[in-house]
Design a protein around this motif. Structure first.
Motif, PDB file in Angstrom:
ATOM      1  N   ASN A  63       0.827  -1.205   0.000  1.00  0.00           N
ATOM      2  CA  ASN A  63       0.000   0.000   0.000  1.00  0.00           C
ATOM      3  C   ASN A  63       0.862   1.257   0.000  1.00  0.00           C
ATOM      4  N   GLU A  64       0.574   2.145  -0.944  1.00  0.00           N
ATOM      5  CA  GLU A  64       1.220   3.444  -1.021  1.00  0.00           C
ATOM      6  C   GLU A  64       0.241   4.373  -1.731  1.00  0.00           C
ATOM      7  N   PRO A  65      -0.195   5.464  -1.078  1.00  0.00           N
ATOM      8  CA  PRO A  65      -1.198   6.348  -1.675  1.00  0.00           C
ATOM      9  C   PRO A  65      -0.852   6.779  -3.094  1.00  0.00           C
ATOM     10  N   GLY A  66      -1.783   6.571  -4.011  1.00  0.00           N
ATOM     11  CA  GLY A  66      -1.630   7.011  -5.393  1.00  0.00           C
ATOM     12  C   GLY A  66      -0.849   6.080  -6.293  1.00  0.00           C
ATOM     13  N   LEU A  67      -0.197   5.084  -5.715  1.00  0.00           N
ATOM     14  CA  LEU A  67       0.702   4.244  -6.504  1.00  0.00           C
ATOM     15  C   LEU A  67      -0.045   3.273  -7.417  1.00  0.00           C
ATOM     16  N   ASN A  68      -1.137   2.710  -6.918  1.00  0.00           N
ATOM     17  CA  ASN A  68      -1.867   1.726  -7.717  1.00  0.00           C
ATOM     18  C   ASN A  68      -2.450   2.364  -8.986  1.00  0.00           C
ATOM     19  N   ALA A  69      -2.991   3.573  -8.851  1.00  0.00           N
ATOM     20  CA  ALA A  69      -3.542   4.270 -10.019  1.00  0.00           C
ATOM     21  C   ALA A  69      -2.432   4.605 -11.010  1.00  0.00           C
ATOM     22  N   LEU A  70      -1.284   5.004 -10.492  1.00  0.00           N
ATOM     23  CA  LEU A  70      -0.148   5.322 -11.345  1.00  0.00           C
ATOM     24  C   LEU A  70       0.338   4.072 -12.078  1.00  0.00           C
ATOM     25  N   LEU A  71       0.380   2.950 -11.365  1.00  0.00           N
ATOM     26  CA  LEU A  71       0.780   1.677 -11.973  1.00  0.00           C
ATOM     27  C   LEU A  71      -0.155   1.298 -13.116  1.00  0.00           C
ATOM     28  N   LYS A  72      -1.442   1.341 -12.873  1.00  0.00           N
ATOM     29  CA  LYS A  72      -2.418   0.990 -13.912  1.00  0.00           C
ATOM     30  C   LYS A  72      -2.231   1.853 -15.156  1.00  0.00           C
ATOM     31  N   ASP A  73      -2.012   3.141 -14.951  1.00  0.00           N
ATOM     32  CA  ASP A  73      -1.845   4.064 -16.066  1.00  0.00           C
ATOM     33  C   ASP A  73      -0.573   3.761 -16.853  1.00  0.00           C
ATOM     34  N   CYS A  74       0.525   3.509 -16.152  1.00  0.00           N
ATOM     35  CA  CYS A  74       1.800   3.247 -16.817  1.00  0.00           C
ATOM     36  C   CYS A  74       1.794   1.912 -17.558  1.00  0.00           C
ATOM     37  N   VAL A  75       1.139   0.905 -16.975  1.00  0.00           N
ATOM     38  CA  VAL A  75       1.011  -0.396 -17.651  1.00  0.00           C
ATOM     39  C   VAL A  75       0.140  -0.256 -18.890  1.00  0.00           C
ATOM     40  N   ALA A  76      -0.974   0.465 -18.768  1.00  0.00           N
ATOM     41  CA  ALA A  76      -1.890   0.659 -19.893  1.00  0.00           C
ATOM     42  C   ALA A  76      -1.215   1.387 -21.051  1.00  0.00           C
ATOM     43  N   LYS A  77      -0.293   2.314 -20.738  1.00  0.00           N
ATOM     44  CA  LYS A  77       0.413   3.077 -21.774  1.00  0.00           C
ATOM     45  C   LYS A  77       1.680   2.373 -22.250  1.00  0.00           C
ATOM     46  N   SER A  78       1.919   1.154 -21.737  1.00  0.00           N
ATOM     47  CA  SER A  78       3.103   0.352 -22.096  1.00  0.00           C
ATOM     48  C   SER A  78       4.417   1.065 -21.781  1.00  0.00           C
ATOM     49  N   ARG A  79       4.395   1.877 -20.738  1.00  0.00           N
ATOM     50  CA  ARG A  79       5.627   2.547 -20.315  1.00  0.00           C
ATOM     51  C   ARG A  79       6.337   1.777 -19.211  1.00  0.00           C
ATOM     52  N   PHE A  80       5.619   0.878 -18.559  1.00  0.00           N
ATOM     53  CA  PHE A  80       6.225   0.080 -17.483  1.00  0.00           C
ATOM     54  C   PHE A  80       5.853  -1.384 -17.639  1.00  0.00           C
ATOM     55  N   LYS A  81       6.852  -2.237 -17.455  1.00  0.00           N
ATOM     56  CA  LYS A  81       6.613  -3.679 -17.369  1.00  0.00           C
ATOM     57  C   LYS A  81       7.582  -4.249 -16.340  1.00  0.00           C
ATOM     58  N   ALA A  82       7.155  -5.317 -15.694  1.00  0.00           N
ATOM     59  CA  ALA A  82       8.007  -6.002 -14.724  1.00  0.00           C
ATOM     60  C   ALA A  82       8.491  -7.307 -15.335  1.00  0.00           C
ATOM     61  N   THR A  83       9.671  -7.743 -14.909  1.00  0.00           N
ATOM     62  CA  THR A  83      10.232  -8.977 -15.443  1.00  0.00           C
ATOM     63  C   THR A  83      11.133  -9.638 -14.410  1.00  0.00           C
ATOM     64  N   SER A  84      11.342 -10.932 -14.569  1.00  0.00           N
ATOM     65  CA  SER A  84      12.330 -11.648 -13.757  1.00  0.00           C
ATOM     66  C   SER A  84      13.492 -12.110 -14.640  1.00  0.00           C
ATOM     67  N   ASP A  85      13.548 -11.583 -15.866  1.00  0.00           N
ATOM     68  CA  ASP A  85      14.627 -11.894 -16.815  1.00  0.00           C
ATOM     69  C   ASP A  85      15.633 -10.741 -16.786  1.00  0.00           C
ATOM     70  N   PHE A  86      16.624 -10.856 -15.925  1.00  0.00           N
ATOM     71  CA  PHE A  86      17.563  -9.754 -15.742  1.00  0.00           C
ATOM     72  C   PHE A  86      18.424  -9.476 -16.974  1.00  0.00           C
ATOM     73  N   PRO A  87      19.038 -10.488 -17.597  1.00  0.00           N
ATOM     74  CA  PRO A  87      19.880 -10.180 -18.771  1.00  0.00           C
ATOM     75  C   PRO A  87      19.130  -9.421 -19.862  1.00  0.00           C
ATOM     76  N   LYS A  88      17.880  -9.792 -20.119  1.00  0.00           N
ATOM     77  CA  LYS A  88      17.092  -9.116 -21.154  1.00  0.00           C
ATOM     78  C   LYS A  88      16.787  -7.674 -20.741  1.00  0.00           C
ATOM     79  N   ALA A  89      16.387  -7.494 -19.475  1.00  0.00           N
ATOM     80  CA  ALA A  89      16.079  -6.146 -18.984  1.00  0.00           C
ATOM     81  C   ALA A  89      17.307  -5.246 -19.068  1.00  0.00           C
ATOM     82  N   LEU A  90      18.467  -5.786 -18.709  1.00  0.00           N
ATOM     83  CA  LEU A  90      19.704  -5.003 -18.745  1.00  0.00           C
ATOM     84  C   LEU A  90      20.096  -4.665 -20.176  1.00  0.00           C
ATOM     85  N   LYS A  91      19.997  -5.631 -21.063  1.00  0.00           N
ATOM     86  CA  LYS A  91      20.373  -5.428 -22.462  1.00  0.00           C
ATOM     87  C   LYS A  91      19.580  -4.296 -23.104  1.00  0.00           C
TER      88      LYS A  91
END
Length: 200
Positions: A63-91
């Motif tokens: 829980n963090e005020p305002g963070l969930n709405a910001l997350l939804k917006d950034c995911v919807a705009k394809s500006r943020f994604k999460a991954t567990s593939d470090f080499p690809k993320a770094l590259k």
């Protein structure tokens, strides 16, 4: 030849820099989403697959005020994604910001194991033309005595092939978004080029 500083700064100005955040906890996730909200493409890396899945579904894992709405917006705009593939993320990234935990143990000293492990992951991959930012809370001398020696084993040309800076996080839970956006930051540098890029 390393990426010229003016070219790097121009990419920042034009929001063409891709940012990788290592560690998606109470510091890493707000940091990632504010960069994404500012127009940058951001990949968040976390070792926990459950957290990655939850975030990519548009839901925060704390829980963090305002963070969930910001997350939804950034995911919807394809500006943020999460991954567990470090080499690809770094590259795919130009800037890597390490926000892993450094919990204080029973001996009243910070546990730097997570930071050391993150640096070892970095050291196994190409770092050419990348800006590495340490944001985890660490004692004085940690960048010089822990981070740099680990990276230098495979990448000796710090300040020429890639850059390292330390920017200590300054936020309190419940005020993360406002504090990241408005609080002045200190930049610890190894060289002026890295400092100039980090400031930009």
């Amino acid at each position: 030849m390393s990426l010229p500083i003016p070219k790097f700064l121009k990419k920042i100005e034009e929001r063409r820099i891709t940012v990788c955040i290592v560690g998606l906890g109470q510091v890493g996730l707000p940091t990632a989403l504010l960069f994404a909200d500012a127009g940058f493409t951001v990949t968040g890396y976390d070792i926990n697959d459950k957290i990655v899945h939850t975030l990519n579904g548009g839901h925060c894992h704390f829980n963090e005020p305002g963070l969930n709405a910001l997350l939804k917006d950034c995911v919807a705009k394809s500006r943020f994604k999460a991954t567990s593939d470090f080499p690809k993320a770094l590259k795919e990234s130009d800037v890597v910001i390490i926000c892993v935990a450094t919990p204080v143990g029973a001996n009243h000293k910070p546990n730097l194991d997570f930071l050391a492990n993150a640096c070892r992951m970095l050291a196994k991959n190409p770092l050419k033309d990348k800006l590495i930012v340490i944001e985890s809370s660490i004692p004085p001398g940690t960048t010089r005595n822990l981070v740099m020696p680990i990276l230098k084993k495979n990448h000796p040309r710090i300040g020429k092939d890639f850059w390292i800076v330390y920017i200590p996080e300054r936020l309190a839970p419940g005020q993360a978004i406002e504090e990241i956006a408005k609080t002045a930051r200190i930049i610890g540098v190894c060289d002026s080029a890295g400092g100039e890029m980090a400031r930009a």
